[in-house]
Write a protein that holds these residues in place. Structure first.
Motif, PDB file in Angstrom:
ATOM      1  N   ALA A 182       0.466  -0.847  -0.256  1.00 30.39           N
ATOM      2  CA  ALA A 182      -0.131  -0.223   0.022  1.00 30.39           C
ATOM      3  C   ALA A 182       0.638   1.308   0.212  1.00 30.39           C
ATOM      4  O   ALA A 182       0.578   1.862  -0.383  1.00 30.39           O
ATOM      5  N   ARG A 183       1.930   0.576   1.044  1.00 33.14           N
ATOM      6  CA  ARG A 183       3.053   2.401   0.491  1.00 33.14           C
ATOM      7  C   ARG A 183       3.958   2.367  -0.279  1.00 33.14           C
ATOM      8  O   ARG A 183       4.740   3.772  -0.810  1.00 33.14           O
ATOM      9  N   ALA A 184       4.210   0.903  -1.385  1.00 34.27           N
ATOM     10  CA  ALA A 184       4.838   1.165  -2.357  1.00 34.27           C
ATOM     11  C   ALA A 184       4.269   1.582  -3.459  1.00 34.27           C
ATOM     12  O   ALA A 184       5.179   2.114  -4.500  1.00 34.27           O
ATOM     13  N   LEU A 185       3.421   1.090  -3.568  1.00 34.79           N
ATOM     14  CA  LEU A 185       2.937   0.438  -4.652  1.00 34.79           C
ATOM     15  C   LEU A 185       2.228   2.565  -5.686  1.00 34.79           C
ATOM     16  O   LEU A 185       1.648   2.905  -4.585  1.00 34.79           O
ATOM     17  N   PRO A 186       2.145   2.470  -6.566  1.00 37.55           N
ATOM     18  CA  PRO A 186       1.359   4.229  -7.336  1.00 37.55           C
ATOM     19  C   PRO A 186      -0.595   3.633  -7.236  1.00 37.55           C
ATOM     20  O   PRO A 186       0.063   2.585  -7.853  1.00 37.55           O
ATOM     21  N   PRO A 187      -1.115   4.460  -7.294  1.00 39.44           N
ATOM     22  CA  PRO A 187      -2.225   4.348  -6.905  1.00 39.44           C
ATOM     23  C   PRO A 187      -3.068   3.463  -8.667  1.00 39.44           C
ATOM     24  O   PRO A 187      -3.527   2.401  -8.330  1.00 39.44           O
ATOM     25  N   GLU A 188      -2.280   3.887  -9.522  1.00 38.78           N
ATOM     26  CA  GLU A 188      -2.479   3.311 -10.404  1.00 38.78           C
ATOM     27  C   GLU A 188      -2.584   1.552 -11.119  1.00 38.78           C
ATOM     28  O   GLU A 188      -3.291   0.920 -11.791  1.00 38.78           O
ATOM     29  N   ARG A 189      -1.568   1.411 -10.036  1.00 37.78           N
ATOM     30  CA  ARG A 189      -0.826  -0.051 -10.224  1.00 37.78           C
ATOM     31  C   ARG A 189      -2.016  -0.751  -9.623  1.00 37.78           C
ATOM     32  O   ARG A 189      -2.438  -1.937 -10.217  1.00 37.78           O
ATOM     33  N   TRP A 190      -2.778  -0.370  -8.516  1.00 38.95           N
ATOM     34  CA  TRP A 190      -4.177  -0.810  -8.395  1.00 38.95           C
ATOM     35  C   TRP A 190      -4.983  -0.872  -9.188  1.00 38.95           C
ATOM     36  O   TRP A 190      -5.519  -1.577  -8.693  1.00 38.95           O
ATOM     37  N   GLU A 191      -5.009   0.171  -9.695  1.00 34.22           N
ATOM     38  CA  GLU A 191      -6.652  -0.336 -10.599  1.00 34.22           C
ATOM     39  C   GLU A 191      -6.112  -1.459 -11.985  1.00 34.22           C
ATOM     40  O   GLU A 191      -7.248  -1.850 -12.447  1.00 34.22           O
ATOM     41  N   GLU A 192      -5.470  -2.166 -11.605  1.00 35.21           N
ATOM     42  CA  GLU A 192      -4.994  -3.234 -12.884  1.00 35.21           C
ATOM     43  C   GLU A 192      -5.508  -4.051 -12.647  1.00 35.21           C
ATOM     44  O   GLU A 192      -6.611  -5.215 -12.739  1.00 35.21           O
ATOM     45  N   LEU A 193      -5.932  -4.375 -11.234  1.00 34.93           N
ATOM     46  CA  LEU A 193      -6.756  -5.980 -10.585  1.00 34.93           C
ATOM     47  C   LEU A 193      -8.632  -5.155 -10.562  1.00 34.93           C
ATOM     48  O   LEU A 193      -8.942  -5.952 -10.197  1.00 34.93           O
ATOM     49  N   ARG A 194      -8.379  -4.328 -10.936  1.00 40.56           N
ATOM     50  CA  ARG A 194      -9.815  -3.816 -11.088  1.00 40.56           C
ATOM     51  C   ARG A 194     -11.011  -4.757 -12.206  1.00 40.56           C
ATOM     52  O   ARG A 194     -12.246  -5.579 -11.507  1.00 40.56           O
ATOM     53  N   PRO A 195     -10.595  -5.095 -12.873  1.00 36.34           N
ATOM     54  CA  PRO A 195     -11.231  -6.868 -13.648  1.00 36.34           C
ATOM     55  C   PRO A 195     -11.614  -7.869 -13.347  1.00 36.34           C
ATOM     56  O   PRO A 195     -11.929  -8.337 -12.613  1.00 36.34           O
ATOM     57  N   LEU A 196     -10.318  -8.038 -12.130  1.00 34.93           N
ATOM     58  CA  LEU A 196     -10.589  -9.393 -11.580  1.00 34.93           C
ATOM     59  C   LEU A 196     -11.493  -8.942 -10.877  1.00 34.93           C
ATOM     60  O   LEU A 196     -12.118 -10.541 -10.241  1.00 34.93           O
TER      61      LEU A 196
END
Length: 232
Positions: A119-133
């Motif tokens: 949570a502290r290391a990744l930028p927000p846009e990386r988390w968006e990659e998991l939206r489809p899952l």
């Protein structure tokens, strides 16, 4: 396993239900497709905990030889989903509430700290990659598809932990989640509403990660894995 050319007639409990997972098609990956079909049947509760199923009977159900079925079942035995019964077949494992609690405890020890660090290391846009899952899990839950949700849930958590770059951690946590889903099949059955509530936590977790709300991230991650709220 079974020896000799003559196979005993299957008892009623040996018969695989008519809807025991997807049909097994092409021969180029028979073992893998049999494994996927058996996982579907296990999580969907179509293979009953405590019952013994023979490889020849399962092979007849899927229209393949007994060899890929035995190989797939051996893989499931390694994952803790079934137990080998010499000269008979494979018994679907039964889980106790203690088993569920211990699986949840180990998962929490491994996954929650990893997610908090990410949570502290990744930028927000990386988390968006998991939206489809996450969306795939919600869709399966809305259909009441326990097996489909289990696969989506596994994919979501595996992709999340894979962000750590630690292959061993990804492998171990993925194995633990598989075992937890086998436990669901053998124990408490989640209703559609409970599946949806579980799936929605993936979306809520992503929202908190993107907003960089670290305390909320830890709370949701811990609650999501907690056996007190749901079996997996």
């Amino acid at each position: 396993m079974e020896q000799g050319t003559a196979e005993p007639q299957p008892r009623a409990r040996d018969r695989v239900p008519a809807q025991a997972g997807p049909a097994v098609p092409q021969r180029h990956s028979v073992r893998g497709q049999v494994l996927a079909a058996l996982r579907h049947a296990l999580v969907g509760g179509e293979l009953v905990p405590g019952e013994v199923y023979s490889a020849p009977v399962l092979a007849e159900r899927y229209g393949v030889s007994a060899t890929p079925v035995r190989e797939a079942m051996q893989q499931l035995a390694c994952e803790g989903a079934v137990e080998v019964v010499p000269n008979r077949g494979f018994r679907v494992a039964e889980r106790s509430s203690r088993d569920l609690a211990e699986l949840a405890e180990v998962r929490a020890m491994l996954e929650v700290p990893a997610i908090v660090r990410l949570a502290r290391a990744l930028p927000p846009e990386r988390w968006e990659e998991l939206r489809p899952l996450a969306a795939e899990g919600v869709a399966a839950a809305a259909r009441g598809d326990r097996a489909g949700y289990a696969e989506a849930d596994h994919g979501f958590h595996r992709a999340m932990i894979a962000f750590t770059g630690n292959r061993r951690l990804t492998e171990v946590t993925g194995d633990l989640l598989r075992r937890a889903h086998w436990s669901v099949a053998g124990g408490t059955r989640l209703r559609t509403a409970e599946l949806l509530a579980d799936a929605s936590e993936h979306t809520a977790l992503l929202d908190a990660l993107i907003a960089q709300e670290y305390a909320v991230v830890e709370r949701i991650a811990r609650d999501h894995i907690s056996v007190a709220r749901h079996p997996h």
